[in-house]
Design a protein around this motif. Sequence first.
Motif, PDB file in Angstrom:
ATOM      1  N   LEU A  91      82.170  40.432  44.403  1.00  0.00           N
ATOM      2  CA  LEU A  91      80.900  40.049  45.001  1.00  0.00           C
ATOM      3  C   LEU A  91      80.165  41.320  45.411  1.00  0.00           C
ATOM      4  O   LEU A  91      80.702  42.138  46.159  1.00  0.00           O
ATOM      5  N   PRO A  92      78.936  41.525  44.904  1.00  0.00           N
ATOM      6  CA  PRO A  92      78.225  42.768  45.229  1.00  0.00           C
ATOM      7  C   PRO A  92      78.036  42.949  46.731  1.00  0.00           C
ATOM      8  O   PRO A  92      77.765  41.982  47.458  1.00  0.00           O
ATOM      9  N   ALA A  93      78.168  44.186  47.173  1.00  0.00           N
ATOM     10  CA  ALA A  93      78.001  44.472  48.600  1.00  0.00           C
ATOM     11  C   ALA A  93      76.585  44.193  49.070  1.00  0.00           C
ATOM     12  O   ALA A  93      76.356  43.872  50.244  1.00  0.00           O
ATOM     13  N   SER A  94      75.627  44.266  48.150  1.00  0.00           N
ATOM     14  CA  SER A  94      74.232  44.052  48.544  1.00  0.00           C
ATOM     15  C   SER A  94      73.951  42.624  48.971  1.00  0.00           C
ATOM     16  O   SER A  94      72.872  42.332  49.496  1.00  0.00           O
ATOM     17  N   VAL A  95      74.924  41.701  48.768  1.00  0.00           N
ATOM     18  CA  VAL A  95      74.710  40.330  49.200  1.00  0.00           C
ATOM     19  C   VAL A  95      74.471  40.268  50.701  1.00  0.00           C
ATOM     20  O   VAL A  95      73.851  39.327  51.213  1.00  0.00           O
ATOM     21  N   GLY A  96      74.928  41.278  51.410  1.00  0.00           N
ATOM     22  CA  GLY A  96      74.710  41.324  52.853  1.00  0.00           C
ATOM     23  C   GLY A  96      73.249  41.457  53.235  1.00  0.00           C
ATOM     24  O   GLY A  96      72.880  41.207  54.388  1.00  0.00           O
ATOM     25  N   ASN A  97      72.402  41.842  52.281  1.00  0.00           N
ATOM     26  CA  ASN A  97      70.967  41.958  52.558  1.00  0.00           C
ATOM     27  C   ASN A  97      70.251  40.611  52.479  1.00  0.00           C
ATOM     28  O   ASN A  97      69.084  40.512  52.856  1.00  0.00           O
ATOM     29  N   CYS A  98      70.935  39.591  51.980  1.00  0.00           N
ATOM     30  CA  CYS A  98      70.342  38.245  51.914  1.00  0.00           C
ATOM     31  C   CYS A  98      70.496  37.580  53.276  1.00  0.00           C
ATOM     32  O   CYS A  98      71.239  36.600  53.433  1.00  0.00           O
ATOM     33  N   THR A  99      69.816  38.098  54.246  1.00  0.00           N
ATOM     34  CA  THR A  99      70.040  37.696  55.635  1.00  0.00           C
ATOM     35  C   THR A  99      69.566  36.284  55.933  1.00  0.00           C
ATOM     36  O   THR A  99      69.882  35.742  56.993  1.00  0.00           O
ATOM     37  N   ALA A 100      68.818  35.665  55.028  1.00  0.00           N
ATOM     38  CA  ALA A 100      68.381  34.284  55.249  1.00  0.00           C
ATOM     39  C   ALA A 100      69.417  33.279  54.756  1.00  0.00           C
ATOM     40  O   ALA A 100      69.234  32.066  54.939  1.00  0.00           O
ATOM     41  N   MET A 101      70.515  33.747  54.170  1.00  0.00           N
ATOM     42  CA  MET A 101      71.479  32.851  53.537  1.00  0.00           C
ATOM     43  C   MET A 101      72.173  31.965  54.563  1.00  0.00           C
ATOM     44  O   MET A 101      72.662  32.439  55.602  1.00  0.00           O
ATOM     45  N   THR A 102      72.256  30.667  54.245  1.00  0.00           N
ATOM     46  CA  THR A 102      72.946  29.700  55.091  1.00  0.00           C
ATOM     47  C   THR A 102      74.184  29.127  54.415  1.00  0.00           C
ATOM     48  O   THR A 102      75.089  28.652  55.102  1.00  0.00           O
ATOM     49  N   GLU A 103      74.230  29.153  53.083  1.00  0.00           N
ATOM     50  CA  GLU A 103      75.386  28.624  52.357  1.00  0.00           C
ATOM     51  C   GLU A 103      75.799  29.608  51.264  1.00  0.00           C
ATOM     52  O   GLU A 103      74.963  30.046  50.469  1.00  0.00           O
ATOM     53  N   LEU A 104      77.107  29.907  51.230  1.00  0.00           N
ATOM     54  CA  LEU A 104      77.668  30.784  50.206  1.00  0.00           C
ATOM     55  C   LEU A 104      78.921  30.113  49.664  1.00  0.00           C
ATOM     56  O   LEU A 104      79.924  29.970  50.366  1.00  0.00           O
ATOM     57  N   HIS A 105      78.850  29.662  48.401  1.00  0.00           N
ATOM     58  CA  HIS A 105      79.944  28.912  47.784  1.00  0.00           C
ATOM     59  C   HIS A 105      80.543  29.747  46.658  1.00  0.00           C
ATOM     60  O   HIS A 105      79.890  30.008  45.651  1.00  0.00           O
ATOM     61  N   LEU A 106      81.808  30.146  46.823  1.00  0.00           N
ATOM     62  CA  LEU A 106      82.465  31.064  45.884  1.00  0.00           C
ATOM     63  C   LEU A 106      83.779  30.513  45.360  1.00  0.00           C
ATOM     64  O   LEU A 106      84.595  31.259  44.822  1.00  0.00           O
ATOM     65  N   GLY A 107      84.029  29.229  45.492  1.00  0.00           N
ATOM     66  CA  GLY A 107      85.303  28.647  45.110  1.00  0.00           C
ATOM     67  C   GLY A 107      85.594  28.740  43.624  1.00  0.00           C
ATOM     68  O   GLY A 107      84.697  28.813  42.787  1.00  0.00           O
ATOM     69  N   GLU A 108      86.892  28.756  43.286  1.00  0.00           N
ATOM     70  CA  GLU A 108      87.379  28.733  41.908  1.00  0.00           C
ATOM     71  C   GLU A 108      86.831  29.887  41.082  1.00  0.00           C
ATOM     72  O   GLU A 108      86.195  29.703  40.054  1.00  0.00           O
ATOM     73  N   ASN A 109      87.090  31.101  41.571  1.00  0.00           N
ATOM     74  CA  ASN A 109      86.775  32.329  40.849  1.00  0.00           C
ATOM     75  C   ASN A 109      88.011  33.216  40.848  1.00  0.00           C
ATOM     76  O   ASN A 109      89.131  32.732  41.093  1.00  0.00           O
ATOM     77  N   ASP A 110      87.826  34.495  40.581  1.00  0.00           N
ATOM     78  CA  ASP A 110      88.937  35.445  40.553  1.00  0.00           C
ATOM     79  C   ASP A 110      88.751  36.542  41.591  1.00  0.00           C
ATOM     80  O   ASP A 110      89.179  37.681  41.393  1.00  0.00           O
TER      81      ASP A 110
END
Length: 561
Positions: A283-302
């Motif tokens: 998961l890219p570190a820059s995802v932390g800049n998406c400060t408006a995010m309320t839901e993050l779904h990452l199930g069933e990956n590697d």
Amino acid sequence: MKLFNIFLCQCGVGRTDSIDRSNSSLLAVPSDIYRYSRSLEELILKNNQIKDLPKPFFNLKRLKRLILKDNDLCYVPNDIGNLTHLNELDLNNNGIQGLPENIKFCKNLQVVDLGNNPVDAVPKGLLQVKCLTSLALNDTNIVELPASIGNLNKLVQLDLRENMLESIPQTIGSLTRLEFLDLGGNHLESLPQNIIHLANLEELWLDCNSLKRIPSEIGELRKLEILDLSDNQVEHIPEEICNCVSMTHLTLTQNYLQSLPANIGNMKKLEILKMTHNRLAELPASVGNCTAMTELHLGENDLQELPDTVGSLTNLIFLTADKNRLGALPASIAECSQLSILTVRENLIPSLPPEFSRLSSLTVLDVACNRLDYLPGSYRDLNVRAMWLSDNQSKPLVDLQQDTSPDGEMVLVNYLFPQAPPDNEELDGFGHTGMTSESESEAESSPPVNYRESKIFFDVAPKESQPLFRHPTPTPKQLKVLKAQRTSYLAQENGATAIPSRPAPKPPIGYEEEEESDDPEDAPTSPLLQNGFRMGADRPQVTSYSNPLSSADQNTGQTRI
């Protein structure tokens, strides 16, 4: 009695602007409506059993809104062209196979809904109605979208969901006013490059197709807010997609993605990101800049780890990362003060950060099927409503007891720990989906593994050569037998008459007999030994379960309430 509403306009007696006879079990158009042919502007006859429209019906020339959805109409007569003032025509969910050519004379028609009909082609006459702003042709049998669709350049909404389209003509780029485009549930393998011209597009639904790539031109859709690409065959997301700075919902589930664009943090307005069931390794570190995010779904990956920057998502409410290869969770998640649901089941996590005790909004914690031996003692401060530690627990909240870890820290334990054998490195957390097909077939053929061995730590430090294990707590019935036997034994020592006792109960399932030692120092002060506990002063101080297993429940692993 049939219910219906007739709304009289205030202009005078005998003049009606609107009639609503929905849900009236009508088999035909009621004849009494024709008396209002000079004034009737709205007619709602939805959810009846009307099979045809008689010729007098088309004398209602002042009609502006005609709602005939959920009836049994099989065709529309040519006389439909007489309704020149018609603005809205709703024929959803009938048996209509098409519209007559004369529909082109309805020059003021703006909204048409032909969804859920056996239409096999876009009506030609409809393609000549230049005033159309909304066209619904969802759930029909359309195989091809004609190039003349570009003539409807005033369209704002176009719904073509659940058809059999294999391609989209380049003329789609002429619909420059389009704000909503639904192409989900078709057989599309690619998108036209002219999609770049849909500058006003806000919602684009492409789910359940056969798309393998997304054109980089999609990044020019600067007003795009919702993009659904789920259930396709996409292997790569172009970096240009991060130029869609208005994006709030991005759904990429059920694809073959191994990575996300490194600059995904440019989507400052992104609220929901769904990446479930892909091949995401990082998961890219820059995802932390998406400060408006309320839901993050990452199930069933590697995924093997989450970046520390996840802690910057202070508005995050849902975080799911089930069925990955996570070996730890970053302590920075404790900064997500709004986090309500955290679920990371079926991973390889051996311990949880004690900092999570600061998650004051947390209501659901699911850490089942990991490699946990205990929870940090600070978790007593959590106000969760459900805490899942095992697939076998019978209620969402189970009692936890204080204990001491080998490091001397106060921890929380119960009979559900550990959840998986810590020395089995071949298992990826209860049959992780990342297993190869060969290993999966071997796992299916091998006998089931008991993951519920009840191991905890004792207050009294055991000898290194003989580590102590917590065995299942005796049931109340077994405790009564032990008490009776102890009373009988003490009575015999004091020379009193022994109290007859019942035979000793069978040890609980999973109990291992304690081996006899030749060392005199290891001999118990009392010869009585039942269920792995010594009676008398030599008995180790063990924390008992709050909900012991009954003899009937031991085979099922259910908690006796």
